[in-house]
Design a protein around this motif. Structure first.
Motif, mmCIF file in Angstrom:
data_model
loop_
_atom_site.group_PDB
_atom_site.id
_atom_site.type_symbol
_atom_site.label_atom_id
_atom_site.label_comp_id
_atom_site.label_asym_id
_atom_site.label_seq_id
_atom_site.Cartn_x
_atom_site.Cartn_y
_atom_site.Cartn_z
ATOM 1 N N PRO A 193 -0.585 7.259 2.677
ATOM 2 C CA PRO A 193 0.266 8.055 3.580
ATOM 3 C C PRO A 193 1.121 7.183 4.499
ATOM 4 C CG PRO A 193 -1.966 8.934 3.539
ATOM 5 C CD PRO A 193 -1.997 7.661 2.747
ATOM 6 N N ALA A 194 0.557 6.116 5.070
ATOM 7 C CA ALA A 194 1.321 5.274 6.004
ATOM 8 C C ALA A 194 2.436 4.554 5.264
ATOM 9 C CB ALA A 194 0.397 4.267 6.690
ATOM 10 N N ARG A 247 -9.501 10.426 -1.300
ATOM 11 C CA ARG A 247 -8.440 10.705 -0.342
ATOM 12 C C ARG A 247 -8.646 12.069 0.310
ATOM 13 N NH1 ARG A 247 -4.596 7.056 -0.620
ATOM 14 N NH2 ARG A 247 -3.972 6.019 -2.532
ATOM 15 N N GLY A 270 0.815 -1.217 0.000
ATOM 16 C CA GLY A 270 0.000 0.000 0.000
ATOM 17 C C GLY A 270 0.844 1.260 0.000
ATOM 18 N N GLY A 318 -10.889 14.910 10.331
ATOM 19 C CA GLY A 318 -9.831 14.890 9.311
ATOM 20 C C GLY A 318 -8.480 14.527 9.886
ATOM 21 N N ASP A 326 -2.320 -1.234 3.674
ATOM 22 C CA ASP A 326 -3.221 -1.244 2.521
ATOM 23 C C ASP A 326 -4.641 -0.789 2.858
ATOM 24 O OD1 ASP A 326 -2.907 -3.637 3.934
ATOM 25 O OD2 ASP A 326 -3.396 -4.932 2.271
ATOM 26 N N ASP A 364 -4.737 2.807 8.412
ATOM 27 C CA ASP A 364 -6.117 2.321 8.362
ATOM 28 C C ASP A 364 -6.208 0.794 8.346
ATOM 29 O OD1 ASP A 364 -7.182 4.865 8.417
ATOM 30 O OD2 ASP A 364 -8.519 4.542 6.704
ATOM 31 N N VAL A 422 -1.456 -6.837 -4.190
ATOM 32 C CA VAL A 422 -1.195 -8.002 -3.336
ATOM 33 C C VAL A 422 -2.476 -8.808 -3.184
ATOM 34 C CG1 VAL A 422 -0.626 -8.667 -0.961
ATOM 35 C CG2 VAL A 422 0.766 -6.971 -2.164
ATOM 36 N N LEU A 433 -19.390 6.627 -0.141
ATOM 37 C CA LEU A 433 -18.235 6.119 0.601
ATOM 38 C C LEU A 433 -18.717 5.634 1.961
ATOM 39 C CD1 LEU A 433 -15.520 8.776 -0.162
ATOM 40 C CD2 LEU A 433 -15.530 6.403 -0.858
ATOM 41 N N THR A 439 -5.807 16.841 4.016
ATOM 42 C CA THR A 439 -5.272 17.645 5.113
ATOM 43 C C THR A 439 -3.878 17.181 5.539
ATOM 44 O OG1 THR A 439 -6.509 16.178 6.576
ATOM 45 C CG2 THR A 439 -7.517 18.281 6.074
ATOM 46 N N THR A 462 -6.039 -6.321 2.329
ATOM 47 C CA THR A 462 -5.901 -7.750 2.028
ATOM 48 C C THR A 462 -5.022 -8.406 3.089
ATOM 49 O OG1 THR A 462 -6.047 -7.232 -0.311
ATOM 50 C CG2 THR A 462 -5.117 -9.379 0.242
ATOM 51 N N GLU A 501 1.971 -0.820 -4.652
ATOM 52 C CA GLU A 501 0.714 -0.068 -4.718
ATOM 53 C C GLU A 501 -0.114 -0.616 -5.878
ATOM 54 O OE1 GLU A 501 -1.215 2.271 -3.130
ATOM 55 O OE2 GLU A 501 -2.505 1.977 -4.870
ATOM 56 N N LYS A 502 -1.384 -0.895 -5.595
ATOM 57 C CA LYS A 502 -2.175 -1.580 -6.629
ATOM 58 C C LYS A 502 -2.599 -0.657 -7.772
ATOM 59 C CE LYS A 502 -6.710 -1.356 -4.349
ATOM 60 N NZ LYS A 502 -7.799 -2.146 -3.800
ATOM 61 N N HIS A 503 -2.702 0.643 -7.496
ATOM 62 C CA HIS A 503 -3.124 1.551 -8.566
ATOM 63 C C HIS A 503 -1.925 2.009 -9.410
ATOM 64 C CE1 HIS A 503 -6.676 1.998 -5.869
ATOM 65 N NE2 HIS A 503 -7.283 1.939 -7.032
ATOM 66 N N GLY A 550 -7.229 11.074 10.042
ATOM 67 C CA GLY A 550 -6.779 9.722 9.674
ATOM 68 C C GLY A 550 -5.419 9.714 9.003
ATOM 69 N N ILE A 551 -5.166 10.689 8.135
ATOM 70 C CA ILE A 551 -3.892 10.731 7.409
ATOM 71 C C ILE A 551 -2.752 10.963 8.390
ATOM 72 C CG2 ILE A 551 -2.557 12.053 5.718
ATOM 73 C CD1 ILE A 551 -5.279 12.775 4.421
HETATM 74 C C1 LIG Z 1 -14.635 10.021 2.670
HETATM 75 C C2 LIG Z 1 -13.388 10.083 3.482
HETATM 76 C C3 LIG Z 1 -12.733 11.298 3.605
HETATM 77 C C4 LIG Z 1 -11.589 11.411 4.398
HETATM 78 N N1 LIG Z 1 -11.010 12.633 4.556
HETATM 79 C C5 LIG Z 1 -9.930 12.749 5.355
HETATM 80 C C6 LIG Z 1 -9.277 14.012 5.535
HETATM 81 O O1 LIG Z 1 -9.671 15.040 4.958
HETATM 82 N N2 LIG Z 1 -8.176 14.070 6.335
HETATM 83 C C7 LIG Z 1 -7.701 12.947 6.970
HETATM 84 O O2 LIG Z 1 -6.703 13.047 7.700
HETATM 85 N N3 LIG Z 1 -8.291 11.741 6.817
HETATM 86 C C8 LIG Z 1 -9.380 11.615 6.030
HETATM 87 N N4 LIG Z 1 -9.966 10.384 5.885
HETATM 88 C C9 LIG Z 1 -9.333 9.207 6.507
HETATM 89 C C10 LIG Z 1 -8.081 8.870 5.689
HETATM 90 O O3 LIG Z 1 -8.422 8.729 4.313
HETATM 91 C C11 LIG Z 1 -7.397 7.591 6.152
HETATM 92 O O4 LIG Z 1 -7.374 7.519 7.560
HETATM 93 C C12 LIG Z 1 -5.946 7.551 5.620
HETATM 94 O O5 LIG Z 1 -5.961 7.647 4.207
HETATM 95 C C13 LIG Z 1 -5.231 6.269 6.033
HETATM 96 O O6 LIG Z 1 -3.989 6.193 5.362
HETATM 97 P P1 LIG Z 1 -3.364 4.749 5.036
HETATM 98 O O7 LIG Z 1 -2.071 4.998 4.339
HETATM 99 O O8 LIG Z 1 -3.367 3.913 6.248
HETATM 100 O O9 LIG Z 1 -4.411 4.070 4.040
HETATM 101 P P2 LIG Z 1 -4.934 4.525 2.614
HETATM 102 O O10 LIG Z 1 -4.861 5.982 2.439
HETATM 103 O O11 LIG Z 1 -6.251 3.863 2.425
HETATM 104 O O12 LIG Z 1 -3.886 3.883 1.603
HETATM 105 C C14 LIG Z 1 -3.871 2.492 1.350
HETATM 106 C C15 LIG Z 1 -3.188 2.272 0.008
HETATM 107 O O13 LIG Z 1 -3.062 0.877 -0.200
HETATM 108 C C16 LIG Z 1 -3.412 0.572 -1.538
HETATM 109 N N5 LIG Z 1 -3.865 -0.824 -1.549
HETATM 110 C C17 LIG Z 1 -5.016 -1.319 -1.045
HETATM 111 N N6 LIG Z 1 -5.066 -2.644 -1.222
HETATM 112 C C18 LIG Z 1 -3.921 -3.001 -1.839
HETATM 113 C C19 LIG Z 1 -3.397 -4.236 -2.294
HETATM 114 N N7 LIG Z 1 -4.075 -5.380 -2.113
HETATM 115 N N8 LIG Z 1 -2.197 -4.263 -2.897
HETATM 116 C C20 LIG Z 1 -1.482 -3.107 -3.067
HETATM 117 N N9 LIG Z 1 -1.945 -1.900 -2.674
HETATM 118 C C21 LIG Z 1 -3.144 -1.854 -2.054
HETATM 119 C C22 LIG Z 1 -4.502 1.569 -1.863
HETATM 120 O O14 LIG Z 1 -4.639 1.753 -3.267
HETATM 121 C C23 LIG Z 1 -3.985 2.828 -1.160
HETATM 122 O O15 LIG Z 1 -3.152 3.595 -1.979
HETATM 123 C C24 LIG Z 1 -11.094 10.261 5.082
HETATM 124 C C25 LIG Z 1 -11.738 9.026 4.945
HETATM 125 C C26 LIG Z 1 -12.876 8.929 4.167
HETATM 126 C C27 LIG Z 1 -13.578 7.600 4.055
#
Ligand SMILES: Cc1cc2nc3c(=O)[nH]c(=O)nc-3n(C[C@H](O)[C@H](O)[C@H](O)COP(=O)(O)OP(=O)(O)OC[C@H]3O[C@@H](n4cnc5c(N)ncnc54)[C@H](O)[C@@H]3O)c2cc1C
Length: 405
Positions: A15-16, A45, A12, A300, A164, A290, A131, A270, A48, A169, A35-37, A302-303
């Protein structure tokens, strides 16, 4: 099937995952981020970048260049509540270099971070690697299997990081137990064009239990309409004109263009979740962001939380990973460090959702909720939400080593 060997594979590139990939490579640890995309351009996304994340950028020597990227700075959060525009959080007194939230499309943020990570030879970003499964041997996770445009590959590693996201997954395949915290709301996500006299900054409109959030994306508004969970079919049955009117009633300046929403395909649902893994790790695998704890958009944060997880992971594991595999105890130390701030924020999000869903956030037609009235009347109190949102509980500092060249 192609087989690849690396020290750490991060599943994934959100941000994390991207922050962790950057920090491990900076420490001299061979790391692959899958990254899958094909790119980072996705509407859902958040945008903030909080003062604590900007502080990390400062520690990494990247802040000046980061702030040269197009962004907006919000020093005070304001909301329109039952018709009153009120200040809610004042970031100007925070003990950080940047006393504001930077609004920057997340794809720009991720491109920036991956651009810097690529400068380290130990960093490998593999786009379009999805993955599909974990590889295991004697109960230990030893790598992942991924679909790529060139076919299936197996990536073997001393450590797999599940970054991810909410539908991870990794956590599914590891059979981790998930604790769900019921969320009574969902978000409808759509774009409406921006025009010259529109207000300059991103705004939240609360009106008797209804909530509309507008994120400024330069030439359009990214709009989020909060609805009770499961209500989409009912909203559709009432028809598009009723939905357009719903938005225009809350943000009246949008009335002249809500008809841009002329097809339900322009409106995406969503589903909002809040959940947390009981165990974030097992031998050879650690989930962060996440994937370990799905966050709702409320506040806001989560990131920021996902990035803090990444920093803590690098702080605790990078040095050991330079030498070889890490133990389950090492992985548990990351959960121990990050679980408490996660619990606190999730508790707050659950509280906010209940208030919105039950309409308790607005006690009368035009009255302000008591807490908001306090924030309006006593400016000093606005520093509390600013600290909680802008820095959050238990902020991390970068302590992972930087490789000597
Ligand atoms: C509608 C909505 C709005 C939001 N707005 C905000 C905001 O304004 N500010 C804020 O701080 N938080 C916001 N959040 C929360 C925030 O999006 C998440 O907490 C944050 O993105 C978590 O980061 P992450 O890196 O853990 O996961 P993600 O950002 O979900 O990144 C996971 C990555 O893994 C990739 N991935 C997934 N499955 C696979 C796989 N099988 N193989 C390879 N790659 C894979 C995905 O494509 C993605 O790029 C919002 C959430 C929602 C639902």
């Amino acid at each position: 099937m192609e087989q690849i060997q690396t020290r750490c594979v991060v599943v994934g590139g959100g941000p994390a995952g991207m922050m962790l990939g950057f920090l491990l490579a900076r420490a001299g640890v061979e790391v692959m981020v899958l990254e899958k995309h094909a790119d980072f351009f996705r509407d859902f996304r958040g945008d903030t970048i909080h003062p604590s994340t900007l502080e990390l950028m400062h520690q990494l020597g990247l802040l000046e260049e980061f702030l040269r990227q197009p962004h907006q700075e919000t020093r005070e959060l304001r909301g329109t509540i039952n018709g009153h525009t009120v200040p809610i959080a004042d970031f100007s007194k925070l003990p950080t270099h940047c006393k504001f939230i930077a609004f920057m499309p997340q794809w720009d943020f991720l491109n920036f971070l991956s651009g810097h990570a690529r400068k380290f030879p130990e960093f490998h970003l593999c786009m379009q690697y999805e993955v599909t499964d974990l590889l295991t041997a004697s109960g230990r996770v030893t790598g992942v299997r991924a679909n790529t445009p060139q076919g299936e590959v197996e990536v073997r590693a001393d450590l797999v990081i599940g970054a991810d996201g909410r539908h991870a997954t990794t956590r599914l395949r590891a059979h981790f137990e998930v604790q769900e915290f019921g969320v009574p709301i969902d978000v409808l996500w759509m774009r409406i064009s921006k025009r010259k006299p529109d207000p300059a900054q991103s705004l939240g409109f609360f009106d008797r239990g209804k909530l509309l959030v507008l994120l400024d994306r330069r030439d359009y508004w990214q709009c989020g309409v909060v609805i009770p969970k499961g209500d989409l079919e009912e909203i559709k049955a009432r028809g598009l004109p009723a939905f357009q009117d719903y938005i225009a009633t809350m943000a009246t300046f949008l009335r002249d263009r809500v008809t841009e929403l002329d097809d339900w395909s322009k409106i995406k649902l969503l589903t909002v979740q809040i959940n947390r893994l009981r165990e974030w790790c097992r031998e050879g695998l650690l989930c962060i962001g996440d994937a370990a704890h799905a966050m709702s958009p409320a506040g806001g944060v989560g990131i920021n939380l996902a990035i803090q997880d990444a920093v803590a992971t690098a702080n605790l594991l990078a040095e050991k990973l330079r030498q070889g595999p890490v133990s389950l105890e090492d992985l548990r130390a990351v959960q121990k460090r990050r679980e408490w701030p996660t619990r606190l924020i999730q508790r707050m999000q659950v509280f906010i959702h209940r208030r919105i869903a039950t309409g308790k956030a607005s006690s009368g037609k035009t009255k302000l909720p008591f807490v908001v009235w306090l924030l309006k009347t006593f400016p000093v109190l606005r520093q509390l939400p600013a600290r909680f949102i802008g820095i959050g509980p238990r902020p991390e500092r970068v302590r992972s080593p930087a490789k000597e060249n």
